[in-house]
Design a protein around this motif. Sequence first.
Motif, PDB file in Angstrom:
ATOM      1  N   ILE A   1      -2.991  -6.246  -5.424  1.00  0.00           N
ATOM      2  CA  ILE A   1      -3.769  -5.846  -4.249  1.00  0.00           C
ATOM      3  C   ILE A   1      -3.856  -6.997  -3.256  1.00  0.00           C
ATOM      4  O   ILE A   1      -3.552  -6.855  -2.073  1.00  0.00           O
ATOM      5  CB  ILE A   1      -5.177  -5.390  -4.670  1.00  0.00           C
ATOM      6  CG1 ILE A   1      -5.101  -4.129  -5.547  1.00  0.00           C
ATOM      7  CG2 ILE A   1      -6.054  -5.130  -3.442  1.00  0.00           C
ATOM      8  CD1 ILE A   1      -6.419  -3.753  -6.213  1.00  0.00           C
ATOM      9  N   ARG A   2      -4.261  -8.168  -3.740  1.00  0.00           N
ATOM     10  CA  ARG A   2      -4.473  -9.327  -2.873  1.00  0.00           C
ATOM     11  C   ARG A   2      -3.178  -9.777  -2.205  1.00  0.00           C
ATOM     12  O   ARG A   2      -3.170 -10.189  -1.040  1.00  0.00           O
ATOM     13  CB  ARG A   2      -5.066 -10.473  -3.687  1.00  0.00           C
ATOM     14  CG  ARG A   2      -5.346 -11.737  -2.878  1.00  0.00           C
ATOM     15  CD  ARG A   2      -6.017 -12.796  -3.739  1.00  0.00           C
ATOM     16  NE  ARG A   2      -7.367 -12.416  -4.105  1.00  0.00           N
ATOM     17  CZ  ARG A   2      -8.448 -12.664  -3.341  1.00  0.00           C
ATOM     18  NH1 ARG A   2      -8.319 -13.278  -2.193  1.00  0.00           N
ATOM     19  NH2 ARG A   2      -9.632 -12.283  -3.748  1.00  0.00           N
ATOM     20  N   TYR A   3      -2.070  -9.751  -2.941  1.00  0.00           N
ATOM     21  CA  TYR A   3      -0.819 -10.315  -2.444  1.00  0.00           C
ATOM     22  C   TYR A   3       0.261  -9.254  -2.220  1.00  0.00           C
ATOM     23  O   TYR A   3       1.441  -9.529  -2.407  1.00  0.00           O
ATOM     24  CB  TYR A   3      -0.320 -11.388  -3.414  1.00  0.00           C
ATOM     25  CG  TYR A   3      -1.262 -12.557  -3.543  1.00  0.00           C
ATOM     26  CD1 TYR A   3      -1.605 -13.337  -2.444  1.00  0.00           C
ATOM     27  CD2 TYR A   3      -1.839 -12.871  -4.778  1.00  0.00           C
ATOM     28  CE1 TYR A   3      -2.490 -14.400  -2.557  1.00  0.00           C
ATOM     29  CE2 TYR A   3      -2.716 -13.940  -4.902  1.00  0.00           C
ATOM     30  CZ  TYR A   3      -3.036 -14.699  -3.789  1.00  0.00           C
ATOM     31  OH  TYR A   3      -3.903 -15.752  -3.903  1.00  0.00           O
ATOM     32  N   CYS A   4      -0.146  -8.063  -1.798  1.00  0.00           N
ATOM     33  CA  CYS A   4       0.846  -7.019  -1.519  1.00  0.00           C
ATOM     34  C   CYS A   4       1.578  -7.284  -0.210  1.00  0.00           C
ATOM     35  O   CYS A   4       2.516  -6.566   0.140  1.00  0.00           O
ATOM     36  CB  CYS A   4       0.198  -5.631  -1.500  1.00  0.00           C
ATOM     37  SG  CYS A   4      -0.888  -5.327  -0.090  1.00  0.00           S
ATOM     38  N   GLY A   5       1.156  -8.313   0.535  1.00  0.00           N
ATOM     39  CA  GLY A   5       1.830  -8.672   1.780  1.00  0.00           C
ATOM     40  C   GLY A   5       1.284  -7.976   3.002  1.00  0.00           C
ATOM     41  O   GLY A   5       1.755  -8.215   4.117  1.00  0.00           O
ATOM     42  N   LEU A   6       0.277  -7.122   2.814  1.00  0.00           N
ATOM     43  CA  LEU A   6      -0.322  -6.373   3.911  1.00  0.00           C
ATOM     44  C   LEU A   6      -1.836  -6.527   3.870  1.00  0.00           C
ATOM     45  O   LEU A   6      -2.412  -6.703   2.794  1.00  0.00           O
ATOM     46  CB  LEU A   6       0.046  -4.880   3.801  1.00  0.00           C
ATOM     47  CG  LEU A   6       1.524  -4.531   3.891  1.00  0.00           C
ATOM     48  CD1 LEU A   6       1.751  -3.093   3.438  1.00  0.00           C
ATOM     49  CD2 LEU A   6       2.047  -4.740   5.306  1.00  0.00           C
TER      50      LEU A   6
END
Length: 259
Positions: A90-95
């Motif tokens: 969630i935190r690092y999904c890039g969005l």
Amino acid sequence: MNEAVVRKEIRGSVAIVTLNRPTKRNALSKQLFIELKAAFSSFPSSVRAVIFTGEGKHFCAGLDLSEHRHHEPFEATLYSRWGHEIVNAIRYCGLPVISALHGAVIGGGFEMISATHIRIADETAFYQLPEGRRGIFVGGGGTVFISRIIGPDRMTEMMLTGRKFDAQEGHHLGLSHYLVPEGQALEKALELAEQVAGNAVISNYLMLNAIGHISQMPAETGLFTEAVAQALVMTSSDAVTGIDEFLVKKQDFNFKAAE
């Protein structure tokens, strides 16, 4: 065929990921974990922002404890690490991920929203870490991510007592960035998602990734990393376009003001 316990909907430049176990207050089952990780693993290139919410009266009431009555230590460790993978997905999904909260935000659900970048709660939201009262401990990243928001002292007290914070109290603690009337969290989330989706992709990416990492660095290392991030953005074509548009608008404003 069983209905998906996580729904994923694309609305133009915005994706909406919805926990879909309303009869269980969206409790986190193994199947929900599998589907949630898959949902955040990839998005179409057209998507620039994500909304994370829950179906029914509650966002998420935490782990489905009926699946966790018997564990071996190694098995429990692996399950916790799986939870960390999902929080990081969630935190690092890039969005930019915007959570729209209502009703229960408890335990594992609380941990997941601490990984989102913008949090919107309506007046029905309430927050709780009841693990201590149930003889268990957080395992989905809460000791890192929740404690960064409210501090380890407050988190310890919440876990020891199992106390519940309502929407207003949670807002004062920083658990939400926006507090809206009942039933309006998703509407506000859509508004903000459209706004942040209009930012330059590279700017959003670095804001989502660099700031969190820099906050954990020694000061001088953080400052150097900031300079590199700033250079990457300032030399991009998006920056040239954005600065030119601002200067044109400023010139036009000054011209009209002088008339």
